[in-house]
Design a protein around this motif. Structure first.
Motif, PDB file in Angstrom:
ATOM      1  N   GLU A 238       9.203 -48.474 -12.059  1.00  0.00           N
ATOM      2  CA  GLU A 238       9.851 -48.263 -10.853  1.00  0.00           C
ATOM      3  C   GLU A 238      10.426 -46.969 -10.842  1.00  0.00           C
ATOM      4  N   PHE A 239       9.963 -46.013 -11.689  1.00  0.00           N
ATOM      5  CA  PHE A 239      10.433 -44.506 -11.954  1.00  0.00           C
ATOM      6  C   PHE A 239       9.685 -43.928 -10.801  1.00  0.00           C
ATOM      7  N   PRO A 240      10.508 -43.126  -9.935  1.00  0.00           N
ATOM      8  CA  PRO A 240       9.980 -42.275  -8.762  1.00  0.00           C
ATOM      9  C   PRO A 240       9.144 -41.361  -8.997  1.00  0.00           C
ATOM     10  N   LEU A 241       7.859 -41.194  -8.812  1.00  0.00           N
ATOM     11  CA  LEU A 241       6.863 -39.824  -8.853  1.00  0.00           C
ATOM     12  C   LEU A 241       7.466 -38.799  -7.970  1.00  0.00           C
ATOM     13  N   PRO A 242       6.933 -37.677  -8.491  1.00  0.00           N
ATOM     14  CA  PRO A 242       7.547 -36.377  -7.758  1.00  0.00           C
ATOM     15  C   PRO A 242       6.792 -36.471  -6.092  1.00  0.00           C
ATOM     16  N   ALA A 243       7.445 -36.042  -5.278  1.00  0.00           N
ATOM     17  CA  ALA A 243       7.079 -35.909  -4.028  1.00  0.00           C
ATOM     18  C   ALA A 243       5.839 -34.756  -3.902  1.00  0.00           C
ATOM     19  N   THR A 244       4.796 -35.119  -2.872  1.00  0.00           N
ATOM     20  CA  THR A 244       3.865 -34.003  -2.821  1.00  0.00           C
ATOM     21  C   THR A 244       4.286 -32.950  -2.113  1.00  0.00           C
ATOM     22  N   ALA A 245       3.429 -31.687  -1.999  1.00  0.00           N
ATOM     23  CA  ALA A 245       4.029 -30.721  -1.442  1.00  0.00           C
ATOM     24  C   ALA A 245       4.148 -31.012   0.257  1.00  0.00           C
ATOM     25  N   ALA A 246       3.138 -31.857   0.707  1.00  0.00           N
ATOM     26  CA  ALA A 246       3.008 -32.285   2.017  1.00  0.00           C
ATOM     27  C   ALA A 246       4.305 -33.120   2.345  1.00  0.00           C
ATOM     28  N   GLU A 247       4.780 -33.885   1.496  1.00  0.00           N
ATOM     29  CA  GLU A 247       5.924 -34.613   1.618  1.00  0.00           C
ATOM     30  C   GLU A 247       7.347 -33.931   1.645  1.00  0.00           C
ATOM     31  N   GLU A 248       7.445 -32.821   0.678  1.00  0.00           N
ATOM     32  CA  GLU A 248       8.433 -31.910   0.743  1.00  0.00           C
ATOM     33  C   GLU A 248       8.759 -31.167   1.789  1.00  0.00           C
ATOM     34  N   ASP A 249       7.440 -30.902   2.721  1.00  0.00           N
ATOM     35  CA  ASP A 249       7.403 -30.157   3.951  1.00  0.00           C
ATOM     36  C   ASP A 249       8.115 -30.819   5.202  1.00  0.00           C
ATOM     37  N   ASP A 250       8.119 -32.321   4.998  1.00  0.00           N
ATOM     38  CA  ASP A 250       8.588 -33.132   6.142  1.00  0.00           C
ATOM     39  C   ASP A 250       9.958 -33.044   6.366  1.00  0.00           C
TER      40      ASP A 250
END
Length: 93
Positions: free
Chosen positions: A81-93
């Motif tokens: 259940e540990f969260p994966l890092p956000a992708t660059a595209a997700e960070e831009d949202d």
């Protein structure tokens, strides 16, 4: 008995080096590093057996695999259940 650090992109290297040395020098028995930014992919690392300013043993598992915490905890920690890092595209949202 246990120190836990959860990295962010900005502090991951500090947690892997300075915090690791600090906890070892303070003789904290167990240091769990939850590292979404691990160079080989998101992973949890348990450092054990501190002495002389370093840990003598460590175990690293990728997120999704359990990691065993020894006594006095004596349990397996589910990392699925540990969260994966956000992708660059997700960070831009």
């Amino acid at each position: 008995m246990l120190a836990v650090e959860i990295t962010s992109r900005g502090n991951a290297e500090t947690d892997r080096t300075e915090e690791l040395r600090g906890y070892a020098n303070a003789a904290v028995p167990l240091y769990l590093l939850v590292d979404s930014w691990h160079p080989n992919g998101a992973a949890a690392t348990l450092f054990e057996n501190s002495g002389n300013g370093t840990y003598q043993r460590h175990t690293t598992v990728p997120f999704g695999k359990p990691i065993a915490l020894p006594e006095p905890f004596d349990l397996e920690l589910d990392t699925s259940e540990f969260p994966l890092p956000a992708t660059a595209a997700e960070e831009d949202d």
